[in-house]
Design a protein around this motif. Structure first.
Motif, mmCIF file in Angstrom:
data_model
loop_
_atom_site.group_PDB
_atom_site.id
_atom_site.type_symbol
_atom_site.label_atom_id
_atom_site.label_comp_id
_atom_site.label_asym_id
_atom_site.label_seq_id
_atom_site.Cartn_x
_atom_site.Cartn_y
_atom_site.Cartn_z
ATOM 1 N N UNK A 225 0.761 -1.602 -0.084
ATOM 2 C CA UNK A 225 -0.119 0.261 0.350
ATOM 3 C C UNK A 225 0.625 1.260 0.250
ATOM 4 N N UNK A 226 0.626 2.162 0.159
ATOM 5 C CA UNK A 226 1.079 3.069 -0.537
ATOM 6 C C UNK A 226 -0.351 4.720 0.773
ATOM 7 N N UNK A 227 0.142 5.442 1.255
ATOM 8 C CA UNK A 227 -0.957 5.953 2.500
ATOM 9 C C UNK A 227 0.052 7.183 2.323
ATOM 10 N N UNK A 228 -1.395 7.650 1.473
ATOM 11 C CA UNK A 228 -0.940 9.427 0.929
ATOM 12 C C UNK A 228 -2.002 10.449 1.554
ATOM 13 N N UNK B 139 3.852 -0.810 3.706
ATOM 14 C CA UNK B 139 3.422 0.522 2.936
ATOM 15 C C UNK B 139 4.353 1.701 3.055
ATOM 16 N N UNK B 140 4.297 1.891 1.735
ATOM 17 C CA UNK B 140 4.432 3.121 1.773
ATOM 18 C C UNK B 140 4.233 4.243 2.279
ATOM 19 N N UNK B 141 5.550 5.575 2.880
ATOM 20 C CA UNK B 141 4.375 6.280 3.394
ATOM 21 C C UNK B 141 4.740 7.643 2.777
ATOM 22 N N UNK B 142 3.360 8.483 2.252
ATOM 23 C CA UNK B 142 3.963 9.626 1.676
ATOM 24 C C UNK B 142 3.061 10.605 1.851
#
Length: 204
Positions: free
Chosen positions: A124-127, A153-156
């Protein structure tokens, strides 16, 4: 150790910077934005990218054939879906490619993140959620609402040298995703890239 993705590379100079400072991932934006590049430019940049760095293609509601073509031609190594792509779209895409898939979530609630963990993606990427905007807002969200995640997850969202260490400690992401935080006047800045990567690599 938390991995690092620098997104929105557009120039040969950007590739030279990342080849020197070695983030784990870089992002090519194929969605319409100030960081958009076309397939020809992306291929030129990929040819000059250090093979140890994975290239992520960022898409918003993209025709599937375009994504498949970029994967098969090795322009990108990883797919990032940053639009309204649903489970059916993702499952169909996986019939054509074996590349890892990241699904971006524009965070509005803890429950939304929990539900997204069932999607058939690798990450996942949380933006940050911004109405009528799919990403690239340069604004951070409250990382305290992130639940314990079973999926990496990627944190953006608005990460920069002032908040990145705290963000990592608060949320323990697989990877941090930085774009505007390593730019000056909309252009990738070598000193900021060096500083951010150094901070993450050597944080206590």
């Amino acid at each position: 150790m938390t991995k690092i993705k620098l997104c929105g590379l557009k120039r040969i100079e950007d590739i030279e910077y990342v080849n020197q400072y070695q983030p784990d991932y870089i992002g090519f934006v194929f969605a319409r934005s100030s960081r958009f590049i076309d397939d020809t430019v992306a291929l030129q940049l990929k040819h000059k990218l250090d093979e140890r760095i994975q290239a992520v293609g960022v898409f918003v509601n993209e025709p599937m054939g375009h994504i498949v073509s970029l994967c098969r031609n090795k322009v990108i190594d990883v797919v990032q879906l940053h639009g309204d792509e649903d489970e059916a779209y993702i499952s169909k895409l996986k019939e054509f490619i074996s590349n890892p898939i990241i699904k971006a979530i524009r965070v509005q609630s803890r429950e939304q993140i929990k539900a997204a963990q069932s999607l058939p993606v690798d990450y996942l990427l949380l933006d940050t959620y911004q109405k009528a905007q799919y990403g690239g807002s340069g604004i951070a969200f409250d990382h305290r609402i992130i639940p314990k995640c079973s999926k990496p997850f990627f944190l953006a969202g608005g990460l920069n040298k002032e908040n990145i260490v705290t963000a990592i400690k608060d949320s323990n992401p697989y990877c941090i995703d930085v774009s505007s935080g390593v730019e000056t006047d909309g252009v990738k800045d070598e000193e900021k890239i060096k500083e951010i990567i150094g901070m993450v690599r050597y944080m206590k």
